[in-house]
Design an enzyme around this catalytic site. Structure first.
Site, PDB file in Angstrom:
ATOM      1  N   ASN A   1      10.295   0.967  13.817  1.00  0.00           N
ATOM      2  CA  ASN A   1       9.826   1.377  12.486  1.00  0.00           C
ATOM      3  C   ASN A   1       8.456   2.019  12.635  1.00  0.00           C
ATOM      4  O   ASN A   1       7.702   1.673  13.539  1.00  0.00           O
ATOM      5  CB  ASN A   1       9.715   0.143  11.575  1.00  0.00           C
TER       6      ASN A   1
ATOM      7  N   SER B   1       1.244   2.742  12.799  1.00  0.00           N
ATOM      8  CA  SER B   1       1.756   1.954  13.930  1.00  0.00           C
ATOM      9  C   SER B   1       3.255   2.188  14.077  1.00  0.00           C
ATOM     10  O   SER B   1       3.968   2.323  13.077  1.00  0.00           O
ATOM     11  CB  SER B   1       1.556   0.445  13.667  1.00  0.00           C
TER      12      SER B   1
ATOM     13  N   ASP C   1       7.451  -5.808   8.835  1.00  0.00           N
ATOM     14  CA  ASP C   1       6.312  -5.123   9.471  1.00  0.00           C
ATOM     15  C   ASP C   1       5.598  -6.017  10.485  1.00  0.00           C
ATOM     16  O   ASP C   1       4.399  -5.847  10.743  1.00  0.00           O
ATOM     17  CB  ASP C   1       5.307  -4.605   8.418  1.00  0.00           C
TER      18      ASP C   1
ATOM     19  N   HIS D   1       4.989   2.471  10.449  1.00  0.00           N
ATOM     20  CA  HIS D   1       4.334   1.885   9.274  1.00  0.00           C
ATOM     21  C   HIS D   1       2.949   2.511   9.131  1.00  0.00           C
ATOM     22  O   HIS D   1       2.204   2.601  10.111  1.00  0.00           O
ATOM     23  CB  HIS D   1       4.232   0.366   9.451  1.00  0.00           C
TER      24      HIS D   1
HETATM   25  C1  GRF Z   1       5.682   7.250   6.097  1.00  0.00           C
HETATM   26  O1  GRF Z   1       4.332   7.138   5.709  1.00  0.00           O
HETATM   27  C2  GRF Z   1       6.121   6.053   6.897  1.00  0.00           C
HETATM   28  O2  GRF Z   1       5.112   5.531   7.714  1.00  0.00           O
HETATM   29  C3  GRF Z   1       6.449   5.055   5.820  1.00  0.00           C
HETATM   30  O3  GRF Z   1       7.055   5.815   4.803  1.00  0.00           O
HETATM   31  C4  GRF Z   1       6.601   7.170   4.888  1.00  0.00           C
HETATM   32  C5  GRF Z   1       7.833   7.997   5.053  1.00  0.00           C
HETATM   33  O4  GRF Z   1       7.574   9.372   5.024  1.00  0.00           O
HETATM   34  N1  GRF Z   1       7.255   3.990   6.343  1.00  0.00           N
HETATM   35  P1  GRF Z   1       8.696  10.402   5.468  1.00  0.00           P
HETATM   36  O5  GRF Z   1       9.942  10.068   4.640  1.00  0.00           O
HETATM   37  O6  GRF Z   1       8.929  10.239   6.933  1.00  0.00           O
HETATM   38  O7  GRF Z   1       8.143  11.740   5.104  1.00  0.00           O
END
Ligand code: GRF
Length: 218
Positions: free
Chosen positions: A109, A138, A147, A111
């Protein structure tokens, strides 16, 4: 991992899909020796599905009612795509412990915070409210704790005096687009893996998350 050929990726999205696109572009340019074999969303109207189709990627939307239904359909799709690794990229469903266990060591993932700070939602707002001088993103292995899995790598972004939630989010996102391909590349190269609750890099336990430099000022 015992795999032959290029690392095969399933990317799970719920919305915009810009991280998915960053990984797709890294694959297409040869910077990342991997291929996306499935882009899967829990929303049929996710903008990222159209973006993925425009890149010629296989897409699938699963709008199942219950968590069990969604997860069994998602697992079937990921396995049918012969994915070695599944990437959560703006994927907004919380996955069950059973699902996470099924893909232990094969589920990542991204985050938008410097974990363990600011788990959960609204990370940019919370970083600003906390007066953090640094924020970032991260990439971690997914475990049943939201997370909370072992962190592979991070990128730090300075919080500027004039930053708003939007400006900070945009600057972090730009760096996320570099961070996710970096993490996947280490796995594609066979250099990094999860062993139990430890991350091994080149056969040695990683003591702290790897850091990539921000390219904000370049
Ligand atoms: C990103 O900031 C990611 O870290 C978080 O959700 C957002 C997703 O953006 N989990 P995208 O859909 O990849 O543009």
């Amino acid at each position: 991992m015992g795999r032959r050929g290029r690392l095969r990726l399933a990317v799970l999205i719920s919305g915009r899909g810009s991280n998915m696109l960053a990984v797709a572009r890294a694959c297409a340019s040869g910077r990342l020796d991997a291929e996306i074999t499935l882009v899967l969303s829990d929303h049929s109207d996710a903008a990222g599905l159209a973006t993925a189709s425009a890149q010629g990627l296989a897409t699938r939307a699963i709008g199942a009612a219950s968590r069990e239904q969604f997860e069994s359909a998602a697992a079937a799709a990921i396995d049918a795509a012969s994915a070695d690794l599944a990437l959560l990229a703006g994927f907004m469903r919380v996955l069950s412990a059973d699902f996470v266990t099924l893909y232990a060591g094969r589920l990542l993932n991204i985050h938008p915070s410097l974990l363990p700070s600011h788990k959960g939602l609204h990370t940019h707002r919370r970083a600003l409210r906390a007066g953090d001088r640094e924020h970032g993103a991260s990439v971690h292995f997914v475990t049943a704790e939201l997370d909370g899995g072992p962190v592979i790598c991070q990128v730090r972004v300075p919080v500027l005096p004039a930053d708003t939630e939007q400006s900070l989010a945009a600057r972090v996102l730009t760096q996320e687009h570099r961070l996710y391909p970096f993490a996947v590349d280490l796995i594609a190269a066979g250099r990094l893996e999860l062993r139990g609750s430890s991350i091994l890099l080149d056969g040695r336990e990683l003591q702290a998350p790897l850091e990539i430099e921000t390219d904000e000022n370049s």
